[in-house]
Design a protein around this motif. Structure first.
Motif, mmCIF file in Angstrom:
data_model
loop_
_atom_site.group_PDB
_atom_site.id
_atom_site.type_symbol
_atom_site.label_atom_id
_atom_site.label_comp_id
_atom_site.label_asym_id
_atom_site.label_seq_id
_atom_site.Cartn_x
_atom_site.Cartn_y
_atom_site.Cartn_z
ATOM 1 N N UNK A 81 0.836 -1.206 0.000
ATOM 2 C CA UNK A 81 0.000 0.000 0.000
ATOM 3 C C UNK A 81 0.872 1.259 0.000
ATOM 4 N N UNK A 82 1.980 1.234 0.760
ATOM 5 C CA UNK A 82 2.885 2.386 0.777
ATOM 6 C C UNK A 82 3.514 2.603 -0.593
ATOM 7 N N UNK A 83 3.873 1.514 -1.274
ATOM 8 C CA UNK A 83 4.459 1.632 -2.607
ATOM 9 C C UNK A 83 3.435 2.203 -3.581
ATOM 10 N N UNK A 84 2.165 1.719 -3.488
ATOM 11 C CA UNK A 84 1.130 2.260 -4.381
ATOM 12 C C UNK A 84 0.924 3.758 -4.130
ATOM 13 N N UNK A 85 0.944 4.169 -2.892
ATOM 14 C CA UNK A 85 0.770 5.589 -2.559
ATOM 15 C C UNK A 85 1.942 6.404 -3.112
ATOM 16 N N UNK A 86 3.155 5.837 -2.999
ATOM 17 C CA UNK A 86 4.332 6.513 -3.555
ATOM 18 C C UNK A 86 4.204 6.663 -5.070
ATOM 19 N N UNK A 87 3.737 5.612 -5.749
ATOM 20 C CA UNK A 87 3.593 5.670 -7.206
ATOM 21 C C UNK A 87 2.503 6.656 -7.618
ATOM 22 N N UNK A 88 1.424 6.735 -6.814
ATOM 23 C CA UNK A 88 0.372 7.703 -7.139
ATOM 24 C C UNK A 88 0.909 9.131 -7.043
ATOM 25 N N UNK A 89 1.647 9.411 -5.974
ATOM 26 C CA UNK A 89 2.210 10.749 -5.806
ATOM 27 C C UNK A 89 3.188 11.047 -6.938
ATOM 28 N N UNK A 90 4.040 10.044 -7.287
ATOM 29 C CA UNK A 90 5.021 10.235 -8.356
ATOM 30 C C UNK A 90 4.333 10.461 -9.697
ATOM 31 N N UNK A 91 3.282 9.690 -9.977
ATOM 32 C CA UNK A 91 2.590 9.813 -11.253
ATOM 33 C C UNK A 91 1.966 11.205 -11.405
ATOM 34 N N UNK A 92 1.411 11.718 -10.312
ATOM 35 C CA UNK A 92 0.815 13.052 -10.353
ATOM 36 C C UNK A 92 1.889 14.109 -10.595
ATOM 37 N N UNK A 93 3.010 14.010 -9.887
ATOM 38 C CA UNK A 93 4.090 14.983 -10.071
ATOM 39 C C UNK A 93 4.657 14.889 -11.479
ATOM 40 N N UNK A 94 4.755 13.691 -12.010
ATOM 41 C CA UNK A 94 5.282 13.531 -13.370
ATOM 42 C C UNK A 94 4.385 14.244 -14.385
ATOM 43 N N UNK A 95 3.089 14.086 -14.223
ATOM 44 C CA UNK A 95 2.158 14.764 -15.136
ATOM 45 C C UNK A 95 2.287 16.270 -15.045
ATOM 46 N N UNK A 96 2.403 16.826 -13.810
ATOM 47 C CA UNK A 96 2.546 18.272 -13.669
ATOM 48 C C UNK A 96 3.874 18.749 -14.266
ATOM 49 N N UNK A 97 4.954 17.982 -14.054
ATOM 50 C CA UNK A 97 6.256 18.370 -14.608
ATOM 51 C C UNK A 97 6.205 18.413 -16.130
ATOM 52 N N UNK A 98 5.548 17.424 -16.743
ATOM 53 C CA UNK A 98 5.390 17.447 -18.204
ATOM 54 C C UNK A 98 4.536 18.619 -18.644
ATOM 55 N N UNK A 99 3.501 18.914 -17.862
ATOM 56 C CA UNK A 99 2.604 20.014 -18.219
ATOM 57 C C UNK A 99 3.363 21.337 -18.307
ATOM 58 N N UNK A 100 4.253 21.573 -17.358
ATOM 59 C CA UNK A 100 4.958 22.860 -17.300
ATOM 60 C C UNK A 100 6.340 22.807 -17.946
ATOM 61 N N UNK A 101 6.655 21.728 -18.651
ATOM 62 C CA UNK A 101 7.879 21.700 -19.445
ATOM 63 C C UNK A 101 9.136 21.348 -18.689
ATOM 64 N N UNK A 102 9.043 20.788 -17.470
ATOM 65 C CA UNK A 102 10.234 20.357 -16.732
ATOM 66 C C UNK A 102 10.545 18.913 -17.133
ATOM 67 N N UNK A 103 11.167 18.768 -18.312
ATOM 68 C CA UNK A 103 11.384 17.439 -18.875
ATOM 69 C C UNK A 103 12.307 16.572 -18.054
#
Length: 921
Positions: free
Chosen positions: A611-633
């Motif tokens: 469950x902790x790993x899934x929560x970590x992946x959810x947080x990472x996936x959200x941050x990855x999407x925002x980073x792509x959105x604002x051009x932080x490749x």
């Protein structure tokens, strides 16, 4: 260079018609007429249009069964295009009426039919008169010869049906295909049958023993030409002897058939290598590619013996024949040019190779159904192999005579040996002096590796300094060069094994193992600093093509690497400055804070806590999407690598540690650039919070001093309402960056940028609280719609849709909740596929299946990339909406009858912040 291009261009142009010629096609409308037999004298050809079907039904043999649905096929010839566009098939049925003159009734006849080692059944009026299938030691198998099928003419009209089972997609293969009076065979037919029978076995055995002789010679004299000739002769054994009745009597004929193609796959390569030797034009770079290609093709053909795959077999078979034709044509070109230059044996080998490609081209036209003839590839193969044997024998005889002459020359030279030794000694001293001057001045460590992997006594003056070895001669290369190298034990053993295989061995081993020798190595000096060495390897061969030394040039590139590293760091820093300036002070501090938070979470997460790993992946996936959105490749890529590391199985702890360290380094770089280079504070929204607090204090003072005044109370209420709007904005404004990112994602995926609209009620949300979380969730939804929902432009146009898709975001209120509905006009939801991936029964409720899109780890993406594929995004959406006091759900729409997919709308809800404020007031 131009000459080499012409030497390949001409064969390619000559053989292009064969490469692109299509197979003979079946024609539904072609008329199949009965075969008219008025006399059997000289034989009667039965070639022509026959009824053909791939449906394997025993009733096909019955004369009364209908041929409706059968096709008309030119026979003999291939059946590969009898049903264009279909998968390969093994069994084919031929059927045709034969009308005999009444005077022939009672005559015994033979039907000659050649199906090249295939399983064969022949029926006359529905009764089977011949069967050839499994091995049979009691009667002839007629492996690759025309089978004489005997029957008696009992009436003027007979229906002949032929069933063929073969993987070649070629049933009745070649001539002869005719009717003859029983026992009435011409001398030419008898010669042809003998040539493809016992005589073929005899020739194959003779050639095989020649091959063993040449291999023995190669082992003794270390001559590559004998090795190539020996391999070519031995490799022909399955082709010449394996297809005979001798082996088909007790082995599976189909295995023997499949054994032909590994043998053929090597012939073109070996013939070309032998021609290079005869022509005196070695092509080492081309040979590396050629040998690699031949080995791969050989392995593919061999694999069919154990793991038969029909489509792969047919493709490999075509490539085998075509490559043999191209290589044979080029070898002929080399042979003709060598013959004009007077190279011994070049003309006879060129003639043999030309005969081979002419026969192969002839048989290719037979296989394509362009001509009806008898196969000549055996004749062509014997011509080129005979020429090769003749040249190898001639070379052996000449070598013997030359050695005899050389012995006489040596005896004559011994008379003046003393003067010769003095002359050669003076030349050697001069060369040694020149070499010593070169080695004393060259700024590199030049050493020679001798058998035993030690260093030769001759070396450049700066070798001890660069290698850090005082006594270079006799030192082990593994210590002098690779001592302290940052290579794992397996890599060091690999380098050592490669050098042992090269030094003191045939130069062919260098071609095979040179890719294992490193071109650069990093070593730790005793003082703890790193030294980077650039390595260049060159074999030194003797006259017998034995690598007796390996020349190694070592250049110290440590300073160059440091300069390059500084330049790369500067380039990375400049890229970070550009990205952060584009992001701006409203968003950058938040993304950097999230990045640091993700690093801390990754370090603290126990990987055995699912469950902790899934929560970590959810947080990472959200941050990855925002980073792509604002051009932080770079930040998005680092987060993606951390996601990947979490699924690395047994290696996950180490992979996560490395990925976390790399991400921490990237976040630290961005933070340093933001604060030190751009001069920003880590929390840019502090000023706005401070202003809000000051307004709040002013309102409190106003309330304390005049709380009984109606006017002051109204002012207080108005100010408090204005205060509630500080930091708030409509959803359309907050979602602008995510909309732009979704449109850019469509372009990356090769789709038209979609129309994304936001409509409905204007709900003001706090951009730093619930608004931020809702935008994050909608970012996942928009990316999911573009990546999975919307089709490519050509697919949409084919279905009558506009090339560009449309995504609609509708905002509203429902009681104390804000609702956001997202719908697109894409392909819809495949409930059946979703149920399979979720492990649900087929009869599960549709709504239950649809809600599986929010299940953790479930994804319909075909592969994992920076955008999707891990089954995290929609799970994160559901979690976010729950955290906002709402929920995420799916509303199913109508079904698309053409695709079976369901239109759907994602419904997101959250507590209405303005409702809470009004309730508090």
């Amino acid at each position: 260079m131009k000459l080499r291009l012409r030497s390949w261009l001409l064969p390619a142009l000559l053989l292009a018609p064969l490469a692109f010629a299509g197979d003979a096609r079946a024609e539904d409308a072609a008329e199949v007429t009965p075969i008219q037999v008025t006399s059997l004298e000289g034989g009667v050809s039965v070639a022509g249009q026959w009824h053909f079907t791939r449906e394997d039904d025993p009733a096909n043999a019955a004369p009364e069964s209908s041929t409706e649905g059968w096709v008309s096929l030119s026979t003999p010839g291939p059946w590969s295009n009898a049903y264009p566009g279909s998968e390969p098939f093994r069994v084919g049925w031929y059927r045709r009426e034969v009308h005999f003159d009444p005077s022939l009734v009672g005559t015994e006849v033979d039907l000659l039919v050649d199906t090249y080692m295939a399983s064969l059944d022949v029926y006359v009026d529905g009764e089977r008169v011949y069967h050839r299938g499994e091995a049979n030691i009691y009667e002839s198998y007629y492996a690759i010869r025309a089978v004489p099928v005997s029957f008696t003419v009992e009436r003027p009209v007979h229906v002949v049906a032929i069933r063929v089972d073969t993987p070649l997609m070629v049933g009745v293969y070649q001539l002869p295909f005719e009717l003859r009076a029983h026992g009435d065979h011409s001398a030419a037919l008898i010669a042809y049958e003998s040539f493809n029978g016992d005589f073929r076995v005899l020739l194959g055995s003779v050639i095989f023993f020649f091959g063993l002789f040449f291999l023995f010679l190669s082992w003794r004299v270390k001559q590559r030409a004998y090795l190539v000739a020996g391999l070519a002769c031995v490799a022909l054994f399955p082709f010449l002897v394996g297809t005979s009745d001798t082996f088909a009597a007790f082995m599976d004929p189909e295995i023997l058939l499949l054994m032909i193609y590994p043998a053929i796959a090597t012939q073109g390569t070996l013939n070309h290598l032998f021609m290079q030797s005869v022509a005196g034009r070695p092509m080492p770079r081309f040979n590396r590619v050629l040998i690699t290609f031949a080995v791969v093709l050989f392995l593919v053909d061999v694999s069919q013996l154990f793991f038969f795959h029909h489509s792969l077999f047919l493709v490999a078979r075509k490539i085998t024949f075509l490559s043999g034709l191209v290589l044979g044509a080029h070898a002929t070109w080399l042979g003709v040019k060598a013959a004009r230059q007077g190279r011994r044996g070049a003309l006879i080998l060129a003639f043999g190779t030309f005969a081979y490609i002419a026969a192969a081209a002839h048989d290719t036209l037979i296989a394509l159904g362009k001509i009806h003839s008898t196969g000549l590839v055996l004749t062509g193969t014997l011509c080129v192999t005979g020429a090769m044997i003749a040249i190898a024998v001639d070379r052996f005889a000449n070598t013997f005579l030359e050695n005899k002459k050389l012995l006489g020359d040596v005896q004559q030279m011994n008379e003046n040996l003393e003067g010769l030794v003095e002359e050669r000694t003076a030349e050697l001293h001069a060369r040694q002096k020149d070499m010593a001057e070169i080695l004393a001045n060259v700024p590199e460590a030049i050493v020679a590796i001798v058998p035993g992997l030690t260093l030769h006594e001759e070396h450049s003056a700066c070798a001890p300094e660069i290698l850090g070895v005082e006594d270079v001669p006799g030192a082990s290369v593994m210590v002098a060069v690779f001592g302290g190298a940052e290579l794992d034990d397996d890599r060091v053993d690999q380098v050592k094994g490669a050098l042992l295989a090269i030094v003191g061995e045939d130069s062919v081993n260098h071609l095979i193992n040179e890719h294992l020798l490193p071109e650069e190595v990093c070593r730790l000096r005793p003082d703890g600093t790193r030294q980077y060495l650039e390595l260049s390897w060159a074999p030194i061969e003797d006259a017998n093509e034995i690598v007796n030394k390996m020349l190694l040039s070592v250049r110290d590139v440590t300073e160059l690497r440091e300069l390059r590293g500084a330049a790369e760091a500067r380039t990375k820093e400049l890229a970070a400055i550009g990205e952060l300036i584009a992001v701006g002070p409203e968003v950058a501090p938040r993304l950097l804070s999230d990045g640091r938070c993700l690093v801390d979470r990754a370090k603290a997460t126990a990987l055995d806590d699912a469950e902790a790993v899934r929560e970590l992946k959810r947080f990472a996936h959200t941050l990855k999407g925002e980073a792509r959105t604002y051009g932080l490749g770079a930040l998005a890529a680092g987060v993606h690598n951390l996601e990947t590391a979490c699924t690395a199985g047994d290696d996950a702890p180490e992979e996560v540690r490395l990925a976390t360290a790399a991400l921490a380094e990237e976040v630290a770089l961005l933070t340093d650039v933001w604060t030190e280079k751009l001069g920003h504070d880590a929390s840019e929204d502090a000023r706005r919070t401070l202003d809000a607090e000051r307004i709040q204090r002013a309102l409190s003072l106003l309330s304390e001093s005049a709380n009984d005044s109606r006017a002051v109370l109204e002012i207080q209420q108005a100010a408090r309402a204005e205060l509630q709007l500080v930091g708030r904005a409509p959803l359309a404004e907050l979602l602008a960056d995510e909309i732009g990112a979704a449109r850019r994602l469509a372009t990356e995926r090769g789709k038209e940028p979609p129309s994304i609209t936001v409509s409905g009620e204007e709900v003001l949300l706090d951009r730093n609280a619930e608004g931020r979380e809702l935008v994050r969730a909608l970012g996942h939804v928009l990316r999911n719609a573009v990546d999975h929902g919307l089709e490519a432009a050509e697919d949409r146009l084919a279905r009558g849709k506009p090339a560009a898709g449309a995504v609609r975001v509708t905002v509203g209120r429902d009681g104390g909740h804000v609702t956001v509905r997202v719908a697109d006009d894409g392909r819809g939801l495949d409930l059946a596929q979703l149920a399979r991936k979720a492990g649900l029964e087929d009869d599960a409720p549709e709504q239950e299946i649809a809600r599986c899109v929010f299940r953790s780890g479930l994804s319909t993406a075909g592969q994992v990339d920076l955008v999707s594929g891990r089954g995290v995004g929609m799970d994160a959406v559901a979690r976010m909406m729950t955290g906002l006091g709402g929920a995420a759900d799916v509303e199913l729409g109508p079904i698309d009858e053409a695709t079976g997919r369901r239109a759907f709308t994602l419904r997101l809800s959250m507590l209405d912040p303005s409702f809470e404020q009004r309730a508090t007031a």
